[in-house]
Every structure is written in C-alpha cells, then in structure tokens.
Design an enzyme around this catalytic site. Sequence first.
Site, PDB file in Angstrom:
ATOM      1  N   HIS A 257      -2.614   6.361   4.493  1.00  0.00           N
ATOM      2  CA  HIS A 257      -1.174   6.461   4.752  1.00  0.00           C
ATOM      3  C   HIS A 257      -0.674   7.813   4.245  1.00  0.00           C
ATOM      4  O   HIS A 257      -1.107   8.298   3.196  1.00  0.00           O
ATOM      5  CB  HIS A 257      -0.410   5.373   3.994  1.00  0.00           C
ATOM      6  CG  HIS A 257      -0.639   3.983   4.505  1.00  0.00           C
ATOM      7  ND1 HIS A 257      -1.310   3.699   5.676  1.00  0.00           N
ATOM      8  CD2 HIS A 257      -0.273   2.776   3.977  1.00  0.00           C
ATOM      9  CE1 HIS A 257      -1.339   2.386   5.850  1.00  0.00           C
ATOM     10  NE2 HIS A 257      -0.720   1.809   4.844  1.00  0.00           N
TER      11      HIS A 257
ATOM     12  N   CYS B 198       0.817  -1.217   0.000  1.00  0.00           N
ATOM     13  CA  CYS B 198       0.000   0.000   0.000  1.00  0.00           C
ATOM     14  C   CYS B 198       0.855   1.272   0.000  1.00  0.00           C
ATOM     15  O   CYS B 198       0.545   2.239  -0.702  1.00  0.00           O
ATOM     16  CB  CYS B 198      -0.956  -0.004   1.185  1.00  0.00           C
ATOM     17  SG  CYS B 198      -0.220  -0.518   2.746  1.00  0.00           S
TER      18      CYS B 198
END
Length: 344
Positions: free
Chosen positions: A242, A130
């Site tokens: 994130h 990710c």
Amino acid sequence: MAYKVAVAGATGNVGREMLDILAERRFPVSEVVPLASSRSIGLEVSFGDKTLKCKHLDTYDFSDTDICLMSAGGSVSKEWSPKIGAQGCVVIDNSSAWRMDPDVPLIVPEVNADATAGFTRKNIIANPNCSTAQLVVALKPLHDAATIKRVVVSTYQSVSGAGKEAMDELFAQTRSVFVSDPVEAKKFPKRIAFNLIPQIDVFMEDGFTKEEWKMVAETKKILDPKIKLVATCVRVPVFISHSEAVNIEFENPISADEARDILREAPGVLVIDKREPGGYITPHEAAGEDATYISRIREDPTVDNGLVLWCVSDNLRKGAALNAVQIAEVLMNRKLLTPKKAAA
C-alpha cells in the site's frame, strides 16, 4: 522459553505470511499448528523447511496453546476469539472485529507497545487496519517532535488487501485485456485492471467508506485522540504494498530536513528520499520487505507548520502478519506471557 503457536486462517494470504515470518524471525516455538475451516482440513502449508497439515479450528483444543495468530476474518474472530481467550490462549487478531473494543489493546509495537499490557482483560490483542499500521509508524516520531494537529491522507491500496480472490481477479482481468477477452468484475464493484476504484469496504451514511472511517478511528486510538484525520482510500492495480500520500499539519514548526533526520532514527522506518528521478520507493520495491518506507518529504506551503510525504509498506507484512508477530515478540520480551509448559 518456547511457545505453542496456532495460526488460524493458515491457508490465506496473511496466514501463510504469518507462518513465513514466524520462521524468518526465529520466534521461539515449541510447536506451530495451522488451523483452517472444514474445507481446508489436511491441506499442507509451509513453516520454514517443514510442511504442516491444517487442523480444524472448530474442533481444536486451545488449552495447551499459548498464542493464536488469528487471520480467519471478522465473523470467525467475533465467535472464536473470546472462546480461545477463555482457555488461556492469547489471541492476536488481524480482523476489524475487536479493534475499537475499549478492553482490547490496538497495537503497533513501534508506536504504543506499552498498551499491550492491557491484553489480560479479554486475552485478545487487535492488529490495526493495514493502511493505518504504516501510517502511524510514520506519524509517531513526528508527533513526538512537533505535535500533529491534522492529517489528510490519500491511499493507493493493493489488491492483496482484499485477499487471494482479488489478486486472482487482477491477474485474470489483465490477461483478458491483453487478449481482448471480456473483462469480468466479481470481487470488485468495477474493473480493477488498468483502473482505480475510489471505494474500499462499504459506504457509510456520511459518504465515507468504512476503510476511511477505520483509518480515522484507529489512528486516534493508537496515537492520539486529538489528531484530526481525513482519508480517501483507493484500490489500485498493484498486487502487493500500500502507498499513501500524507499531508500533515503540526502545532509547532518542523522543517523537511528535521523530519528527515527524525524519521531516519525512527524504529521500523527507512527513508529513501533523493530529489532525483527514481530517488523514492515504489510498492514493487517494498513488497517482501519489513520496513515502512518514507520518501518525498517536503514542506507544505499552503499551511503553517505543514509537511507532505510519501509512505509505502508491504500490507501483508507490516500491515498484517509482521505486526502480529511483533506483538507476540512484545509479549515475550516484556515477560507478559509465560508458556504453559514452562508454567506447569
């Protein structure tokens, strides 16, 4: 043409997101089959306005299925993806099991969609980590313009990257802090509530963690093996999205204004960069969105041809489920995969 799609790991964070995104993007499906482990057989999951019951991965026949979106973990994928691929079903795998296999394309569609064609060797396509996915979306247009030599990245990664249990732990610990209960750490090596943990995945012999190694190796495979990259990956008490602080050194001159213009035109990127309080994106705002957001673009005075930027994306979407569905769209749009029913 419509495709029969299976979603393995359908009850997890990413599996549920895959089902939502297939419905949102109106991916042409003839049927969607949610698959899970034995303990989740019969559990219901949502697909658009429908409710579907999970079937058992171990007993499911993939011979009439076109695409399997695999989000059941590395060990399950290692065992099952080759078997599924052998039945003529293309596996788009979200785990780390196949990313560095030379016979498996590692794909971020905005960056290296052309490499998708190599999937026929094993009928498996890998989704990157990710934190890598959003990074290479930001780096690709800048690399094309000025050639990247070196990247230094520090990540601020949400707990959803470690699964539902990790999200539950952050919630429980936060509540415990407020009511003065003991704080229990189970999923993480230290308390995560109101804290930062400078470790994601296991430590390797050189002192880096496996998450940091993944970012290096995957960026080289997806974008350019000549790029030097070093990462420090940190878990933060955020539920979703994130964030990354990225220092980039280029072969050729590039100004912050030029980079801003390039990124504004780049696929999958949204630039929010006003030099004023609040003129940037935060993980809270990126949650639930598809874009990779770029803010705080500025020149780095400590190196020649250097830039610094802030990069934020929803890790469950672009970092996992959205990227997988986009890969399926590449297979469809480039006519790399014909539905079995249409072929028959």
